[in-house]
Design an enzyme around this catalytic site. Sequence first.
Site: not given
Ligand code: NAD
Length: 484
Positions: A284, A458
């Site tokens: 991220c 965090e």
């Molecule tokens: P995503 O947003 O598609 O999914 C993240 C999680 O949210 C999954 O477990 C998914 O099942 C859940 N989710 C989806 N819709 C939901 C809803 N309506 N209600 C509750 N939960 C829901 O993200 P991804 O594709 O798994 O991960 C990639 C993204 O995560 C990138 O944008 C990345 O930048 C971000 N990320 C951020 C950090 C950070 O610490 N800032 C770290 C790692 C990844």
Amino acid sequence: MIDPKPTASHFVNGAYLEDTSGTPIEVFYPATGEVIATVYAATPAVVEAAVASAKAAQKEWASWTGTERGRVLRRAADIMRDRNHDLSQLETFDTGKPMSETLYVDATSGADALEYFGGLAGSLTGEHIQLGEDFVYTMREPLGVCVGIGAWNYPTQISCWKGAPALACGNAMIFKPSETTPLCALKVAEILVEAGLPAGLYNVIQGLGDVGHSLITDPRVDKVSLTGSVATGKKVYATAAEGMRHVTMELGGKSPLIVFDDADVEAAVSGAILGNFYSSGQVCSNGTRVFVQSGIKPAFVARLKERLAGAVLGDPMDETTTFGPMVSARQREIVEGFVAKGQEEGAVLVCGGTRLDKPGFWLTPAIFDNVTDDMTIARDEIFGPVLSVLSFETEDEVVARANDTEFGLAAGVFTKDLSRGHRMVKALEAGTCYINTYNDAPVEAPFGGVKLSGVGRENSKAAINHFSQMKSVYVRLSEIEAPF
Ligand code: NAD
């Protein structure tokens, strides 16, 4: 080699739990594309069991002393370190990241979080506020039942970064891993129980967004900590607001990495590699907009290209492999779409962005040169191995351009002029800044974003404030006065 198949899909109330009536979720090994396990999405009955057991266990856990709670976490950290090799293999099966990474940054950083917050647990206090003869004291209380929702890039680390501070503060945690990488968090739950965590305090349940949604709309839930995309963050934040739940949002980014012409080019190239191609670019905080001062740009791009040619794409289980596949077929397609868009919009593809002629979700690391601020690849989060090089002339100009984004997760500066380094990070709009390094994330330091990249922090002592709340207690020793 370990068997990646989990004992069951969920871990609830201190034990594995299966319910095959949920929707099946296939788990792919990204390096080969093979299905290595199937888990089942949590049914309403599983969600209920998880929430009910967390609610039932939390009060008793909160009555333990911090030192007692911390001891459990520190024991779990030791077990994780003892099992690092197997846990690293599992992380590699789940994500495709090479063992040369997972052996050093996944279970180990999870263990760091358990150890750090385990150590902190005994030192959590309120304060005493003297008011003449009277006084107020504050008590730091847990929030109650916390929900953690994970992204797929660091499944072990994310489950620990959320679980460890939550438990240290006396909360229960229900963790829903990403549906793409459901395996690792189950092991964290298993280890915590082995370390002495009472049943119900760390539950793991599987599912897609709807399962996450059903958790955060449950009236017994007090907080949600999400790691995911901005789009999901907006939905989860809005849902949490309905019930006035506490939130931590760790979301996406499009971070700038700025290289001045006085920088050590070799070090800056290393920073750009760490900030763009580690975990196949699926990080991220990656510094995907690499602004290079025009005088050194040709030398920088040439050296970067040369160094990328040294990446070893191979069996991720082989410790000499340094670059793995993308996590899923879908994520690779998304990234390929950006590579095509970059070319269409006139950026110069220096190398990479192509598939390997073998099964699995492989995509070679890509560099784009002559990228301009308005191009899609310079504006949108790609979340893959695609680095964009942009040219700049002056400090003021690059600050303005670096900040011209809706994101604000991280920013980096490479320069030998330390005054300039500090001046730059003061002006950059980001939660985490780096001077002459990139993408370090030790548990001792706060991590999180500004602007659309997130809310809350965090790690570090800052995380304690997001997993606990203060109660003020007024005590009068002087005479009480009433108007009538
Ligand atoms: P995503 O947003 O598609 O999914 C993240 C999680 O949210 C999954 O477990 C998914 O099942 C859940 N989710 C989806 N819709 C939901 C809803 N309506 N209600 C509750 N939960 C829901 O993200 P991804 O594709 O798994 O991960 C990639 C993204 O995560 C990138 O944008 C990345 O930048 C971000 N990320 C951020 C950090 C950070 O610490 N800032 C770290 C790692 C990844």
